[in-house]
Design an enzyme around this catalytic site. Structure first.
Site, PDB file in Angstrom:
ATOM      1  N   TYR A 190       0.817  -1.208   0.000  1.00  0.00           N
ATOM      2  CA  TYR A 190       0.000   0.000   0.000  1.00  0.00           C
ATOM      3  C   TYR A 190       0.856   1.266   0.000  1.00  0.00           C
ATOM      4  O   TYR A 190       0.657   2.145  -0.845  1.00  0.00           O
ATOM      5  CB  TYR A 190      -0.967  -0.014   1.185  1.00  0.00           C
ATOM      6  CG  TYR A 190      -2.303  -0.665   0.891  1.00  0.00           C
ATOM      7  CD1 TYR A 190      -2.406  -1.699  -0.032  1.00  0.00           C
ATOM      8  CD2 TYR A 190      -3.458  -0.245   1.538  1.00  0.00           C
ATOM      9  CE1 TYR A 190      -3.605  -2.304  -0.303  1.00  0.00           C
ATOM     10  CE2 TYR A 190      -4.689  -0.844   1.268  1.00  0.00           C
ATOM     11  CZ  TYR A 190      -4.762  -1.871   0.347  1.00  0.00           C
ATOM     12  OH  TYR A 190      -5.955  -2.459   0.069  1.00  0.00           O
ATOM     13  N   GLU A 197       2.216   6.312  -7.217  1.00  0.00           N
ATOM     14  CA  GLU A 197       1.192   7.193  -7.781  1.00  0.00           C
ATOM     15  C   GLU A 197       1.549   8.662  -7.571  1.00  0.00           C
ATOM     16  O   GLU A 197       1.437   9.485  -8.497  1.00  0.00           O
ATOM     17  CB  GLU A 197      -0.165   6.869  -7.152  1.00  0.00           C
ATOM     18  CG  GLU A 197      -0.685   5.489  -7.528  1.00  0.00           C
ATOM     19  CD  GLU A 197      -1.943   5.113  -6.748  1.00  0.00           C
ATOM     20  OE1 GLU A 197      -2.598   6.030  -6.217  1.00  0.00           O
ATOM     21  OE2 GLU A 197      -2.262   3.913  -6.671  1.00  0.00           O
TER      22      GLU A 197
END
Length: 268
Positions: A190, A197
């Site tokens: 995660y 991103e």
């Protein structure tokens, strides 16, 4: 590859069995749409309270198979080319297909077919679609960034693990390693995915500012202005409140599953 639908039901199932098998079908539709499947017919079949046991076993496997195919394609490209440059262009069609149809997961949550948080699923799916279409696809200059490869690898490993978990769980034969991987890999994946991103959006900022893409300047007939450059900055800051919520949600699920006798029914 075509899939033969069998709507001639041979066995009558209990309510719980029907729910489990309907969920398995919905996972299959959301996780892979690369097959020649009619989503409308598949959804109708998923909601029917009678089902074919033989077909259900096969349908549960396709989610992680499709992401596994994507993962293999990524590894093969890097091995053959000896570089990550051009990787996104090579797999973009398959990636766009998978991620766009992941919107079905949000619909399933919203109408109560799948029991999970609409907010959690909506944030995860929408952020990925945004990254694929409005960042990586639209700004070709950043497609070869290492950060793009980072979030592609994270997404692929995450989905293979997640769909494998639900496949074996619905088959009532869940190996401990799959269960352990589902609720431990995310601890690293995660944050790594978020980093990929954010770095990709950051790399896109100079090109967006220079070209003014997706921006609307005044004066115009709508008398409205929009600056995509500043919008991306806002998106980056939005990760600050949203990421901890998703991360701690998974940590709570991890404590429940790995440290307590809990039957997991949620698709996180």
């Amino acid at each position: 590859m075509a899939y033969k639908h069998n709507f001639g039901w041979h066995t009558r199932c209990t309510a719980q069995q029907c729910n489990d098998r309907a969920k398995a079908k919905l996972i299959a539709v959301s996780g892979h749409m690369g097959m020649c499947i009619n989503p409308a017919l598949y959804l109708i079949g998923s909601l029917n309270c009678e089902t074919s046991c033989n077909n259900s076993v096969e349908e549960r496997q396709y989610g992680h198979r499709r992401w596994l195919v994507l993962g293999i394609a990524m590894v093969r490209f890097c091995v053959q080319k000896g570089t990550h440059r051009g990787l996104f262009r090579n797999v973009q069609r398959t990636l766009k297909f998978f991620q766009t149809f992941a919107l079905l997961e949000v619909v399933h949550c919203a109408v109560g077919i799948v029991r999970t948080s609409v907010l959690v699923t909506g944030v995860q799916v929408s952020s990925r679609i945004f990254m694929v279409w409005f960042i990586a696809h639209s700004i070709k200059q950043i497609q070869n960034e290492e950060s793009v490869v980072l979030f592609l690898v994270v997404w692929t490993v995450t989905e293979i693990t997640r769909y494998s978990f639900y496949t074996f769980n619905l088959l009532n034969h869940l190996p401990y390693f799959i269960k352990w991987a589902r609720y431990n890999f995310f601890i690293v994946l995660y944050p790594a995915g978020v980093a990929g991103e954010l770095l990709t959006i950051y790399a896109a900022l100079p090109y967006v500012k220079k070209t003014g893409m997706f921006s609307l300047r005044l004066p115009n007939k709508y008398n409205v202005s929009f600056d995509y450059y500043y919008f991306l900055i806002i998106v980056m800051f939005s990760y600050v409140p949203l990421f901890p919520q998703l991360y701690f949600h998974m940590l709570r699920q991890r404590r429940r599953v790995l440290h307590g006798e809990v039957v997991v029914a949620k698709d996180d």
